[in-house]
Design an enzyme around this catalytic site. Structure first.
Site, mmCIF file in Angstrom:
data_model
loop_
_atom_site.group_PDB
_atom_site.id
_atom_site.type_symbol
_atom_site.label_atom_id
_atom_site.label_comp_id
_atom_site.label_asym_id
_atom_site.label_seq_id
_atom_site.Cartn_x
_atom_site.Cartn_y
_atom_site.Cartn_z
ATOM 1 N N SER A 19 0.795 -1.149 0.071
ATOM 2 C CA SER A 19 0.050 0.427 -0.048
ATOM 3 C C SER A 19 1.138 1.351 0.083
ATOM 4 O O SER A 19 0.562 2.047 -0.642
ATOM 5 C CB SER A 19 -0.961 0.356 1.156
ATOM 6 O OG SER A 19 -1.839 -1.110 1.054
ATOM 7 N N THR B 63 -12.034 0.036 -0.693
ATOM 8 C CA THR B 63 -12.506 -1.303 -0.754
ATOM 9 C C THR B 63 -13.156 -1.555 0.083
ATOM 10 O O THR B 63 -14.356 -2.218 -0.271
ATOM 11 C CB THR B 63 -12.282 -1.968 -2.041
ATOM 12 O OG1 THR B 63 -11.038 -2.408 -1.325
ATOM 13 C CG2 THR B 63 -12.560 -1.032 -3.297
ATOM 14 N N HIS C 99 -3.870 4.209 7.090
ATOM 15 C CA HIS C 99 -3.904 4.540 6.009
ATOM 16 C C HIS C 99 -3.656 5.780 5.656
ATOM 17 O O HIS C 99 -3.831 6.844 4.588
ATOM 18 C CB HIS C 99 -4.557 3.617 5.292
ATOM 19 C CG HIS C 99 -4.445 2.413 5.017
ATOM 20 N ND1 HIS C 99 -4.213 1.394 3.238
ATOM 21 C CD2 HIS C 99 -3.497 1.313 5.681
ATOM 22 C CE1 HIS C 99 -3.246 0.393 3.470
ATOM 23 N NE2 HIS C 99 -3.459 -0.133 5.469
ATOM 24 N N ARG D 271 -1.195 8.426 6.336
ATOM 25 C CA ARG D 271 -0.340 8.526 5.775
ATOM 26 C C ARG D 271 -0.070 9.400 4.192
ATOM 27 O O ARG D 271 0.069 9.416 3.359
ATOM 28 C CB ARG D 271 0.135 6.857 5.023
ATOM 29 C CG ARG D 271 1.791 6.872 4.725
ATOM 30 C CD ARG D 271 2.060 5.467 4.751
ATOM 31 N NE ARG D 271 0.716 3.841 3.484
ATOM 32 C CZ ARG D 271 0.071 3.455 4.686
ATOM 33 N NH1 ARG D 271 0.988 2.511 5.634
ATOM 34 N NH2 ARG D 271 -0.266 2.486 3.269
ATOM 35 N N GLU E 49 -15.139 5.338 -0.551
ATOM 36 C CA GLU E 49 -14.848 4.224 0.227
ATOM 37 C C GLU E 49 -16.423 3.505 -0.998
ATOM 38 O O GLU E 49 -17.594 3.948 -0.656
ATOM 39 C CB GLU E 49 -15.869 4.356 1.488
ATOM 40 C CG GLU E 49 -14.398 4.304 2.521
ATOM 41 C CD GLU E 49 -14.769 4.721 4.088
ATOM 42 O OE1 GLU E 49 -16.417 3.874 4.036
ATOM 43 O OE2 GLU E 49 -14.311 4.518 4.981
ATOM 44 N N ASP F 93 -7.747 0.109 -3.385
ATOM 45 C CA ASP F 93 -7.351 -0.338 -1.944
ATOM 46 C C ASP F 93 -8.248 -1.781 -1.822
ATOM 47 O O ASP F 93 -8.314 -0.030 -0.594
ATOM 48 C CB ASP F 93 -5.374 0.031 -1.352
ATOM 49 C CG ASP F 93 -4.698 -0.799 -0.358
ATOM 50 O OD1 ASP F 93 -5.554 -1.514 -0.435
ATOM 51 O OD2 ASP F 93 -3.992 0.606 0.450
#
Length: 403
Positions: free
Chosen positions: A237, A255, A272, A275, A284, A303
């Site tokens: 990722s 996802t 995540h 970052r 989403e 992702d």
């Protein structure tokens, strides 16, 4: 304008004195980089570094014609060594303009970090932008988005978000030559360094290289479709995010959704999110087909495909052994995966997708687990067939499989 790179490394140079890390250990001789310093047309010196006269001599140049020395680093940057005959180094206040007798025009630009950036115009109208380490522009580039710079020199690896902002403002365009300087020991030299810079639409050159500002250079476009594979906690990722960190308006598609009451999953999602650059948008959803096929849309990062497949198997009833054995569930799942693969083939926007590589792991103990493993392997292979670039990430190291 001719620009001679007297140094291209971080303020402490590369290798760093006394540093035992792997990057420093492999940065000897031809791969060594002195602290960044630039000589413009032999008359303008940007930043003083240890041994500037020797560095110029190694590059086949001389400092005898220098009429102006400008500092960009906070607090003067590296310890200056002023050779005899050079003008006293100065720092131009933000917003102030300076015109040299040679016809070069300098403007100091405000930054979002300590130090001073410089926009330099040549006698023939070319423009370049030079930023000190760890810095980006504090506001829209001078002149707005009217004309992209011919050359930008900056800390690409340390501040990819600053490069993304320059792209968003139109200051970096398709023909802008982006040169990475202030290179430190965070990234191993050699292929890995050049791979990461290429993903950001940038490049680097060895110390002593002279480049001509405004010369046409074919800047390779990033691949339209990239698949990043890897096992659990492999760094896949982070690798995918790094490939788009230097581009604006990225849409991050998660996802996995949310899981009420699952604190461990919430912590993963938060890690995540922290970052990612703050300018990225997040969606989403598992409805990927319309996102992949949207035209004139900014880059998208998906992702991950493994979680998409979990949702697709839920909807197809593929976990139920009877429905799977009866053929209904396989047909429904094949329809969903086929539509997704077709969307990858038709994608007109830049797409980076992440997926798990599970084929090398433990054989699942249940039929449903083995079914998921097999279907994910097939999906990965089908999506990879539609991608120009495929990477396998192992132990945080990306191995190019294609592209």
């Amino acid at each position: 304008m001719e620009l001679t790179l007297l140094g291209t490394g971080a303020p402490a140079g590369l290798p760093r004195p006394g540093c035992p890390c792997a990057a420093c250990a492999t940065s000897a001789r031809a791969k060594a980089r002195a602290a960044t310093a630039l000589l413009v047309d032999g008359v303008l010196l940007l930043d003083l570094t240890p041994g500037p006269a020797l560095a110029a001599a190694r590059a086949g140049s001389s400092l005898h014609g220098v009429r102006q020395v400008l500092l960009s680093h906070p607090h003067g940057g590296p310890a200056p060594e002023v050779p005899a005959g050079l003008p006293v180094p100065v720092r131009v206040p933000d917003g102030r303009r300076l015109t040299l007798i040679s016809g070069h025009r300098v403007r100091a630009v405000a930054l979002d970090a300590p130090g001073t950036g410089y926009e330099i115009g040549g006698p023939d109208g070319e423009r370049l932008l030079y930023l000190p380490p760890g810095a980006g522009l504090a506001q829209e580039p001078p002149g707005g988005s009217r004309t992209p710079y011919a050359l930008v020199l900056m800390d690409v690896l340390g501040r990819p978000d600053a490069l993304a902002r320059l792209r968003a403002a139109g200051a970096v365009g398709p023909t802008t030559d982006v040169l990475a300087v202030h290179i430190d020991h965070d990234v191993p030299p050699g292929p890995e360094l050049h791979r990461r810079l290429a993903a950001a639409g940038a490049r680097t050159e060895p110390d002593g290289t002279t480049v001509v500002v405004g010369d046409y250079r074919a800047v390779p476009d990033p691949p339209r479709r990239t698949l990043v594979l890897g096992g659990a906690r492999s760094g896949k990722s982070a690798e995918a995010e790094r490939r788009l960190a230097a581009f604006p308006d990225v849409l991050y598609v998660a996802t996995g959704g949310t899981r009420d009451g699952d604190r461990e999953w919430a912590a993963r999602v938060a890690a995540h999110r922290e970052r990612r650059p703050p300018s990225w948008r997040t969606a989403e959803t598992c409805d990927l087909v319309p996102l992949l096929t949207a035209e004139d849309a900014p880059p998208v990062l998906v992702d991950c495909l493994a979680l998409w497949l979990t949702d697709a198997m839920d909807r197809a009833g593929a976990w139920d052994d009877d429905r799977w054995g009866g053929g209904e569930a396989p047909r429904a799942l094949a329809g969903r995966t086929g539509a997704l693969v077709s969307a990858f083939r038709a994608a007109s926007r830049t797409v980076v997708a992440v997926s798990n590589e599970v084929g090398s792991g433990v054989v699942p103990a249940t039929a449903a687990g083995r079914r998921f493993r097999d279907e994910l392997g097939r999906l990965n292979a089908a999506v990879a067939a539609e991608c120009e670039h495929v990477l396998l990430v192992t132990a945080g190291t990306a191995l190019p499989l294609r592209g």
